[in-house]
Design a protein around this motif. Structure first.
Motif, PDB file in Angstrom:
ATOM      1  N   ARG A 244       0.829  -1.208   0.000  1.00 55.53           N
ATOM      2  CA  ARG A 244       0.000   0.000   0.000  1.00 55.53           C
ATOM      3  C   ARG A 244       0.859   1.251   0.000  1.00 55.53           C
ATOM      4  O   ARG A 244       0.596   2.218  -0.719  1.00 55.53           O
ATOM      5  CB  ARG A 244      -0.933   0.000   1.211  1.00 55.53           C
ATOM      6  CG  ARG A 244      -2.012   1.081   1.171  1.00 55.53           C
ATOM      7  CD  ARG A 244      -2.874   1.024   2.421  1.00 55.53           C
ATOM      8  NE  ARG A 244      -2.109   1.422   3.587  1.00 55.53           N
ATOM      9  CZ  ARG A 244      -1.933   2.695   3.955  1.00 55.53           C
ATOM     10  NH1 ARG A 244      -2.457   3.667   3.231  1.00 55.53           N
ATOM     11  NH2 ARG A 244      -1.244   2.992   5.034  1.00 55.53           N
ATOM     12  N   VAL A 245       1.934   1.239   0.818  1.00 51.83           N
ATOM     13  CA  VAL A 245       2.844   2.389   0.880  1.00 51.83           C
ATOM     14  C   VAL A 245       3.515   2.604  -0.473  1.00 51.83           C
ATOM     15  O   VAL A 245       3.632   3.730  -0.965  1.00 51.83           O
ATOM     16  CB  VAL A 245       3.908   2.181   1.987  1.00 51.83           C
ATOM     17  CG1 VAL A 245       4.991   3.254   1.898  1.00 51.83           C
ATOM     18  CG2 VAL A 245       3.251   2.207   3.362  1.00 51.83           C
ATOM     19  N   ARG A 246       3.964   1.476  -1.084  1.00 52.50           N
ATOM     20  CA  ARG A 246       4.581   1.592  -2.408  1.00 52.50           C
ATOM     21  C   ARG A 246       3.601   2.170  -3.418  1.00 52.50           C
ATOM     22  O   ARG A 246       3.960   3.004  -4.250  1.00 52.50           O
ATOM     23  CB  ARG A 246       5.066   0.223  -2.881  1.00 52.50           C
ATOM     24  CG  ARG A 246       6.318  -0.277  -2.185  1.00 52.50           C
ATOM     25  CD  ARG A 246       6.947  -1.428  -2.954  1.00 52.50           C
ATOM     26  NE  ARG A 246       6.050  -2.559  -3.075  1.00 52.50           N
ATOM     27  CZ  ARG A 246       5.975  -3.561  -2.207  1.00 52.50           C
ATOM     28  NH1 ARG A 246       6.761  -3.565  -1.136  1.00 52.50           N
ATOM     29  NH2 ARG A 246       5.145  -4.564  -2.395  1.00 52.50           N
ATOM     30  N   GLU A 247       2.366   1.717  -3.332  1.00 54.56           N
ATOM     31  CA  GLU A 247       1.349   2.203  -4.258  1.00 54.56           C
ATOM     32  C   GLU A 247       1.094   3.691  -4.062  1.00 54.56           C
ATOM     33  O   GLU A 247       0.953   4.442  -5.030  1.00 54.56           O
ATOM     34  CB  GLU A 247       0.051   1.415  -4.052  1.00 54.56           C
ATOM     35  CG  GLU A 247      -1.057   1.801  -5.025  1.00 54.56           C
ATOM     36  CD  GLU A 247      -2.323   1.008  -4.796  1.00 54.56           C
ATOM     37  OE1 GLU A 247      -3.351   1.354  -5.399  1.00 54.56           O
ATOM     38  OE2 GLU A 247      -2.290   0.049  -3.997  1.00 54.56           O
ATOM     39  N   LEU A 248       1.041   4.131  -2.774  1.00 56.31           N
ATOM     40  CA  LEU A 248       0.825   5.548  -2.491  1.00 56.31           C
ATOM     41  C   LEU A 248       1.982   6.394  -3.017  1.00 56.31           C
ATOM     42  O   LEU A 248       1.774   7.474  -3.580  1.00 56.31           O
ATOM     43  CB  LEU A 248       0.655   5.761  -0.982  1.00 56.31           C
ATOM     44  CG  LEU A 248      -0.662   5.254  -0.378  1.00 56.31           C
ATOM     45  CD1 LEU A 248      -0.650   5.390   1.130  1.00 56.31           C
ATOM     46  CD2 LEU A 248      -1.848   6.024  -0.959  1.00 56.31           C
ATOM     47  N   ARG A 253       4.118  10.092  -7.000  1.00 55.28           N
ATOM     48  CA  ARG A 253       5.086  10.409  -8.047  1.00 55.28           C
ATOM     49  C   ARG A 253       4.380  10.727  -9.360  1.00 55.28           C
ATOM     50  O   ARG A 253       4.727  11.690 -10.054  1.00 55.28           O
ATOM     51  CB  ARG A 253       6.040   9.233  -8.247  1.00 55.28           C
ATOM     52  CG  ARG A 253       7.142   9.491  -9.261  1.00 55.28           C
ATOM     53  CD  ARG A 253       7.977   8.246  -9.475  1.00 55.28           C
ATOM     54  NE  ARG A 253       7.230   7.183 -10.116  1.00 55.28           N
ATOM     55  CZ  ARG A 253       6.989   7.137 -11.419  1.00 55.28           C
ATOM     56  NH1 ARG A 253       7.444   8.097 -12.226  1.00 55.28           N
ATOM     57  NH2 ARG A 253       6.309   6.137 -11.943  1.00 55.28           N
ATOM     58  N   LEU A 254       3.378   9.913  -9.683  1.00 56.65           N
ATOM     59  CA  LEU A 254       2.644  10.142 -10.923  1.00 56.65           C
ATOM     60  C   LEU A 254       1.886  11.472 -10.892  1.00 56.65           C
ATOM     61  O   LEU A 254       1.812  12.172 -11.901  1.00 56.65           O
ATOM     62  CB  LEU A 254       1.665   8.986 -11.164  1.00 56.65           C
ATOM     63  CG  LEU A 254       2.296   7.626 -11.481  1.00 56.65           C
ATOM     64  CD1 LEU A 254       1.221   6.546 -11.554  1.00 56.65           C
ATOM     65  CD2 LEU A 254       3.074   7.677 -12.785  1.00 56.65           C
ATOM     66  N   LEU A 255       1.346  11.825  -9.701  1.00 61.50           N
ATOM     67  CA  LEU A 255       0.645  13.101  -9.571  1.00 61.50           C
ATOM     68  C   LEU A 255       1.598  14.275  -9.770  1.00 61.50           C
ATOM     69  O   LEU A 255       1.263  15.269 -10.419  1.00 61.50           O
ATOM     70  CB  LEU A 255      -0.029  13.189  -8.204  1.00 61.50           C
ATOM     71  CG  LEU A 255      -1.284  12.324  -8.015  1.00 61.50           C
ATOM     72  CD1 LEU A 255      -1.763  12.371  -6.577  1.00 61.50           C
ATOM     73  CD2 LEU A 255      -2.397  12.785  -8.953  1.00 61.50           C
ATOM     74  N   GLU A 259       1.422  17.072 -12.583  1.00 63.63           N
ATOM     75  CA  GLU A 259       1.378  18.500 -12.266  1.00 63.63           C
ATOM     76  C   GLU A 259       2.451  19.263 -13.050  1.00 63.63           C
ATOM     77  O   GLU A 259       2.200  20.343 -13.588  1.00 63.63           O
ATOM     78  CB  GLU A 259       1.586  18.710 -10.763  1.00 63.63           C
ATOM     79  CG  GLU A 259       1.536  20.159 -10.314  1.00 63.63           C
ATOM     80  CD  GLU A 259       0.191  20.814 -10.577  1.00 63.63           C
ATOM     81  OE1 GLU A 259       0.154  22.050 -10.676  1.00 63.63           O
ATOM     82  OE2 GLU A 259      -0.817  20.092 -10.666  1.00 63.63           O
ATOM     83  N   LYS A 260       3.659  18.675 -13.127  1.00 63.13           N
ATOM     84  CA  LYS A 260       4.727  19.303 -13.905  1.00 63.13           C
ATOM     85  C   LYS A 260       4.334  19.409 -15.376  1.00 63.13           C
ATOM     86  O   LYS A 260       4.576  20.429 -16.026  1.00 63.13           O
ATOM     87  CB  LYS A 260       6.014  18.489 -13.774  1.00 63.13           C
ATOM     88  CG  LYS A 260       6.698  18.620 -12.420  1.00 63.13           C
ATOM     89  CD  LYS A 260       7.986  17.802 -12.402  1.00 63.13           C
ATOM     90  CE  LYS A 260       8.681  17.892 -11.042  1.00 63.13           C
ATOM     91  NZ  LYS A 260       9.908  17.062 -11.004  1.00 63.13           N
ATOM     92  N   GLU A 261       3.741  18.352 -15.879  1.00 63.75           N
ATOM     93  CA  GLU A 261       3.318  18.353 -17.265  1.00 63.75           C
ATOM     94  C   GLU A 261       2.237  19.401 -17.502  1.00 63.75           C
ATOM     95  O   GLU A 261       2.237  20.103 -18.519  1.00 63.75           O
ATOM     96  CB  GLU A 261       2.801  16.966 -17.661  1.00 63.75           C
ATOM     97  CG  GLU A 261       2.302  16.833 -19.087  1.00 63.75           C
ATOM     98  CD  GLU A 261       3.411  17.041 -20.112  1.00 63.75           C
ATOM     99  OE1 GLU A 261       3.073  17.270 -21.286  1.00 63.75           O
ATOM    100  OE2 GLU A 261       4.608  16.985 -19.747  1.00 63.75           O
ATOM    101  N   ARG A 262       1.324  19.532 -16.529  1.00 62.95           N
ATOM    102  CA  ARG A 262       0.253  20.533 -16.658  1.00 62.95           C
ATOM    103  C   ARG A 262       0.836  21.936 -16.676  1.00 62.95           C
ATOM    104  O   ARG A 262       0.432  22.787 -17.474  1.00 62.95           O
ATOM    105  CB  ARG A 262      -0.742  20.393 -15.500  1.00 62.95           C
ATOM    106  CG  ARG A 262      -2.020  21.216 -15.671  1.00 62.95           C
ATOM    107  CD  ARG A 262      -2.943  21.000 -14.489  1.00 62.95           C
ATOM    108  NE  ARG A 262      -2.388  21.618 -13.292  1.00 62.95           N
ATOM    109  CZ  ARG A 262      -2.560  22.899 -12.979  1.00 62.95           C
ATOM    110  NH1 ARG A 262      -3.251  23.694 -13.786  1.00 62.95           N
ATOM    111  NH2 ARG A 262      -2.053  23.398 -11.868  1.00 62.95           N
TER     112      ARG A 262
END
Length: 308
Positions: A244-248, A253-255, A259-262
């Motif tokens: 779960r921690v890895r998934e979070l 990271r993906l968020l 955000e950088k891409e946005r």
């Protein structure tokens, strides 16, 4: 119709009849009548009902075996298992009549044995996969033949059930099959045994009352098993928490990347907007100058024109 075409026609018609009625429920007369030929034509090509039945069964077995063999040519064991399960379900979906013939109680006329013999042939190919997997995990590879029979039998029986229900879909059924088989293998006990509590149960019709000593041993065994089960549960919880921690973290990271891409897209859009605004202003000035020229006015360059 050529002899080869007639033979193929008789095989296809017999396949449908055998799937629907079985060997005993199908007659030479019915095969001939459906093909609109005389009985001697069937005898000429196959020698009798037994001959055509043997050809039909052999074809279906070879078709299924070739699909399974191709699936087992993958490199990773998990991929082999997934593709083999999908291959069986695909065969069932696309060759329902053939599968119905194979899973019926095979007649001696088949010449190639029963469905159990087909399972054994497939299991013999799976043995190599399991033997390698067992060796890499520290288990005795000599047990691979037995486990291969268990694994293939599980998949085959599921296929028989799915032949009629057809729900859920092929890929979903295969995924659940692999989930049970693969995740079971990953947690396999190298030396499985029946619990002490089960072994201690008397087998006589009238069970004898266990002694106090036996009761104490059973209680200790039960407590030990409960402790081991609790330890296993705690381990699973810890692993689930880590996952779960890895998934979070991965989601975070993906968020951030999103955000950088946005922000990058917004900056690019702002630059484009600024360029368009400058272009619009320039076009407006040019239009104004053109209008003034048309009216015969003297045009003096303004500061903006000089900048350009």
């Amino acid at each position: 119709m050529t002899g080869r075409e007639r033979r193929e026609q008789l095989i296809l018609i017999s396949r449908t009849l055998f799937a629907e009625k079985g060997f005993d429920g199908t007659s030479i007369e019915e095969i001939a009548a459906t093909a609109q030929v005389s009985k001697p034509v069937v005898y000429e090509h196959f020698g009798g009902k037994e001959g055509v039945y043997a050809v039909v069964v052999d074809r279906e077995m070879q078709k299924l075996l070739s699909m399974i063999t191709e699936a087992l040519s993958a490199s990773h064991s998990l991929i082999k298992l997934e593709r083999a399960a999908l291959a069986l379900l695909q065969y069932i979906e696309e060759s329902s009549e053939g599968f119905r013939i194979l899973v019926r109680d095979s007649h001696a006329a088949s010449g190639t044995g029963s469905f159990a013999s087909l399972i054994s042939e497939i299991a013999s190919q799976v043995e190599d996969v399991l033997a390698d997997e067992f060796s890499s995990r520290g288990y005795d590879p000599k047990l691979a033949p037995m486990y291969a029979q268990m694994l293939v039998g599980m998949v085959a029986l599921t296929g028989q059930w799915w032949l009629d229900v057809r729900k859920p879909g092929r890929e979903e059924v295969a995924a659940h099959l692999v989930n049970l088989a693969w995740n079971g293998l990953t947690g396999l006990n190298p030396q499985p045994a029946i619990t002490v509590a089960t072994r201690a149960l008397p087998t006589a019709a009238k069970p004898l009352r266990p002694s106090d000593k036996e009761l104490r041993e059973l209680e200790r065994a039960r407590e030990k098993e409960l402790k081991e089960a609790e330890k296993a549960r705690q381990k699973e919880l810890r692993e689930a928490e880590k996952a779960r921690v890895r998934e979070l973290k991965e989601r975070e990271r993906l968020l951030k990347e999103a955000e950088k891409e946005r922000e990058r897209v917004l900056k690019e859009a702002e630059k484009v907007r600024e360029r368009e605004e400058k272009l619009r202003q320039r076009e407006a000035r040019l239009a104004e100058r053109a209008a003034r020229l048309g009216q015969g006015e003297e045009i003096r360059p303004n500061s903006l024109d000089q900048q350009e």
